[in-house]
Scaffold this motif. Structure first.
Motif, PDB file in Angstrom:
ATOM      1  N   VAL A  85       0.861  -1.180   0.000  1.00 48.51           N
ATOM      2  CA  VAL A  85       0.000   0.000   0.000  1.00 48.51           C
ATOM      3  C   VAL A  85       0.898   1.231   0.000  1.00 48.51           C
ATOM      4  O   VAL A  85       1.884   1.284   0.741  1.00 48.51           O
ATOM      5  CB  VAL A  85      -0.927   0.010   1.236  1.00 48.51           C
ATOM      6  CG1 VAL A  85      -1.644   1.339   1.378  1.00 48.51           C
ATOM      7  CG2 VAL A  85      -1.923  -1.126   1.164  1.00 48.51           C
ATOM      8  N   ILE A  86       0.562   2.193  -0.828  1.00 43.04           N
ATOM      9  CA  ILE A  86       1.299   3.456  -0.905  1.00 43.04           C
ATOM     10  C   ILE A  86       0.525   4.504  -0.133  1.00 43.04           C
ATOM     11  O   ILE A  86      -0.687   4.644  -0.302  1.00 43.04           O
ATOM     12  CB  ILE A  86       1.435   3.911  -2.371  1.00 43.04           C
ATOM     13  CG1 ILE A  86       2.215   2.888  -3.171  1.00 43.04           C
ATOM     14  CG2 ILE A  86       2.076   5.293  -2.451  1.00 43.04           C
ATOM     15  CD1 ILE A  86       2.004   3.002  -4.652  1.00 43.04           C
ATOM     16  N   ARG A  87       1.240   5.243   0.691  1.00 41.20           N
ATOM     17  CA  ARG A  87       0.613   6.352   1.412  1.00 41.20           C
ATOM     18  C   ARG A  87       1.511   7.567   1.284  1.00 41.20           C
ATOM     19  O   ARG A  87       2.717   7.486   1.525  1.00 41.20           O
ATOM     20  CB  ARG A  87       0.414   6.016   2.898  1.00 41.20           C
ATOM     21  CG  ARG A  87      -0.518   4.842   3.156  1.00 41.20           C
ATOM     22  CD  ARG A  87      -1.895   5.009   2.576  1.00 41.20           C
ATOM     23  NE  ARG A  87      -2.625   6.062   3.262  1.00 41.20           N
ATOM     24  CZ  ARG A  87      -3.716   6.626   2.793  1.00 41.20           C
ATOM     25  NH1 ARG A  87      -4.225   6.266   1.634  1.00 41.20           N
ATOM     26  NH2 ARG A  87      -4.317   7.566   3.479  1.00 41.20           N
ATOM     27  N   GLY A  88       0.926   8.682   0.895  1.00 41.02           N
ATOM     28  CA  GLY A  88       1.642   9.944   0.884  1.00 41.02           C
ATOM     29  C   GLY A  88       1.537  10.573   2.258  1.00 41.02           C
ATOM     30  O   GLY A  88       0.484  10.531   2.878  1.00 41.02           O
ATOM     31  N   PRO A 100      -0.238   3.346  12.806  1.00 42.74           N
ATOM     32  CA  PRO A 100      -1.043   2.258  13.387  1.00 42.74           C
ATOM     33  C   PRO A 100      -1.786   1.446  12.316  1.00 42.74           C
ATOM     34  O   PRO A 100      -1.893   0.222  12.418  1.00 42.74           O
ATOM     35  CB  PRO A 100      -2.025   2.978  14.317  1.00 42.74           C
ATOM     36  CG  PRO A 100      -1.388   4.285  14.615  1.00 42.74           C
ATOM     37  CD  PRO A 100      -0.602   4.649  13.387  1.00 42.74           C
ATOM     38  N   MET A 101      -2.278   2.147  11.279  1.00 39.73           N
ATOM     39  CA  MET A 101      -2.967   1.421  10.201  1.00 39.73           C
ATOM     40  C   MET A 101      -1.993   0.534   9.444  1.00 39.73           C
ATOM     41  O   MET A 101      -2.331  -0.596   9.068  1.00 39.73           O
ATOM     42  CB  MET A 101      -3.667   2.408   9.263  1.00 39.73           C
ATOM     43  CG  MET A 101      -4.869   3.056   9.905  1.00 39.73           C
ATOM     44  SD  MET A 101      -5.859   4.036   8.773  1.00 39.73           S
ATOM     45  CE  MET A 101      -4.757   5.382   8.431  1.00 39.73           C
ATOM     46  N   ALA A 102      -0.779   1.033   9.203  1.00 34.99           N
ATOM     47  CA  ALA A 102       0.231   0.242   8.500  1.00 34.99           C
ATOM     48  C   ALA A 102       0.569  -1.016   9.295  1.00 34.99           C
ATOM     49  O   ALA A 102       0.663  -2.118   8.729  1.00 34.99           O
ATOM     50  CB  ALA A 102       1.487   1.089   8.262  1.00 34.99           C
ATOM     51  N   ARG A 103       0.728  -0.868  10.596  1.00 35.44           N
ATOM     52  CA  ARG A 103       1.024  -2.042  11.435  1.00 35.44           C
ATOM     53  C   ARG A 103      -0.130  -3.039  11.408  1.00 35.44           C
ATOM     54  O   ARG A 103       0.082  -4.257  11.315  1.00 35.44           O
ATOM     55  CB  ARG A 103       1.333  -1.595  12.864  1.00 35.44           C
ATOM     56  CG  ARG A 103       2.715  -0.969  13.002  1.00 35.44           C
ATOM     57  CD  ARG A 103       3.117  -0.777  14.461  1.00 35.44           C
ATOM     58  NE  ARG A 103       2.416   0.318  15.111  1.00 35.44           N
ATOM     59  CZ  ARG A 103       2.812   1.577  15.108  1.00 35.44           C
ATOM     60  NH1 ARG A 103       3.906   1.920  14.482  1.00 35.44           N
ATOM     61  NH2 ARG A 103       2.117   2.504  15.738  1.00 35.44           N
ATOM     62  N   ALA A 109      -2.828  -9.037   7.224  1.00 35.23           N
ATOM     63  CA  ALA A 109      -2.737  -9.654   5.901  1.00 35.23           C
ATOM     64  C   ALA A 109      -1.336  -9.645   5.302  1.00 35.23           C
ATOM     65  O   ALA A 109      -1.178  -9.991   4.135  1.00 35.23           O
ATOM     66  CB  ALA A 109      -3.709  -8.943   4.949  1.00 35.23           C
ATOM     67  N   GLY A 110      -0.328  -9.242   6.066  1.00 35.83           N
ATOM     68  CA  GLY A 110       1.021  -9.197   5.512  1.00 35.83           C
ATOM     69  C   GLY A 110       1.213  -8.106   4.478  1.00 35.83           C
ATOM     70  O   GLY A 110       2.149  -8.153   3.679  1.00 35.83           O
ATOM     71  N   VAL A 111       0.326  -7.117   4.476  1.00 34.63           N
ATOM     72  CA  VAL A 111       0.408  -6.012   3.523  1.00 34.63           C
ATOM     73  C   VAL A 111       1.353  -4.961   4.094  1.00 34.63           C
ATOM     74  O   VAL A 111       1.163  -4.478   5.210  1.00 34.63           O
ATOM     75  CB  VAL A 111      -0.992  -5.399   3.264  1.00 34.63           C
ATOM     76  CG1 VAL A 111      -0.889  -4.132   2.428  1.00 34.63           C
ATOM     77  CG2 VAL A 111      -1.891  -6.433   2.590  1.00 34.63           C
ATOM     78  N   ASP A 112       2.396  -4.627   3.332  1.00 30.33           N
ATOM     79  CA  ASP A 112       3.353  -3.607   3.753  1.00 30.33           C
ATOM     80  C   ASP A 112       2.921  -2.243   3.246  1.00 30.33           C
ATOM     81  O   ASP A 112       2.233  -2.130   2.234  1.00 30.33           O
ATOM     82  CB  ASP A 112       4.747  -3.927   3.219  1.00 30.33           C
ATOM     83  CG  ASP A 112       5.385  -5.088   3.948  1.00 30.33           C
ATOM     84  OD1 ASP A 112       5.297  -5.120   5.194  1.00 30.33           O
ATOM     85  OD2 ASP A 112       5.976  -5.960   3.291  1.00 30.33           O
TER      86      ASP A 112
END
Length: 141
Positions: A85-88, A100-103, A109-112
């Motif tokens: 997932v890309i976040r600016g 916290p959402m990234a963690r 789901a193992g989504v980085d």
């Protein structure tokens, strides 16, 4: 490698476009996805946001536009086979909100999450600010 750039894009801003263009240089495919956010009241219908995103990405051959209105972001990632997932991020407040959402996405789901720092010239821009300024301009006309 495929990556997801999710957001409300209500409306799409120059900051969104900058992050998206930079992400398109780093990943084989970027799916920019209009997500439903229960904490926000949408100003533009999802169909209009999708149209605006398509218009903003016509020159990016490895970018596709989609929407997801039900379930978690990781549900969408699992369904379409995306692991990044890309976040600016414009500054520390954005990072404090996103970490916290990234963690959780990683745990669930193992989504980085791949963070892209905003261009300093655009870091002050937000969808909310664009909408407020647009409304003020209409009132003063």
């Amino acid at each position: 490698m495929r990556a997801l750039f999710p957001g409300s894009f209500d409306p799409v801003t120059q900051g969104h476009q900058d992050v998206l263009r930079r992400a398109a240089l780093l990943f084989d495919e970027v799916v920019v996805c209009v997500m439903f956010n229960a904490n926000k009241t949408g100003r533009f219908p999802i169909a209009e946001r999708l149209d605006r995103l398509r218009a903003a990405t016509t020159d990016l051959s490895n970018v596709t536009v989609d929407s997801h209105t039900g379930g978690l972001l990781v549900d969408y990632c699992r369904r379409v086979g995306i692991d990044v997932v890309i976040r600016g991020v414009r500054g520390v407040p954005d990072l404090d909100h996103e970490m916290p959402m990234a963690r959780m996405n990683h745990e669930l789901a193992g989504v980085d999450t791949f963070f892209i720092a905003a261009d300093p010239a655009l870091a002050h821009i937000s969808s909310t600010l664009v909408t407020v300024m647009s409304q003020q301009n209409r009132v003063s006309e």
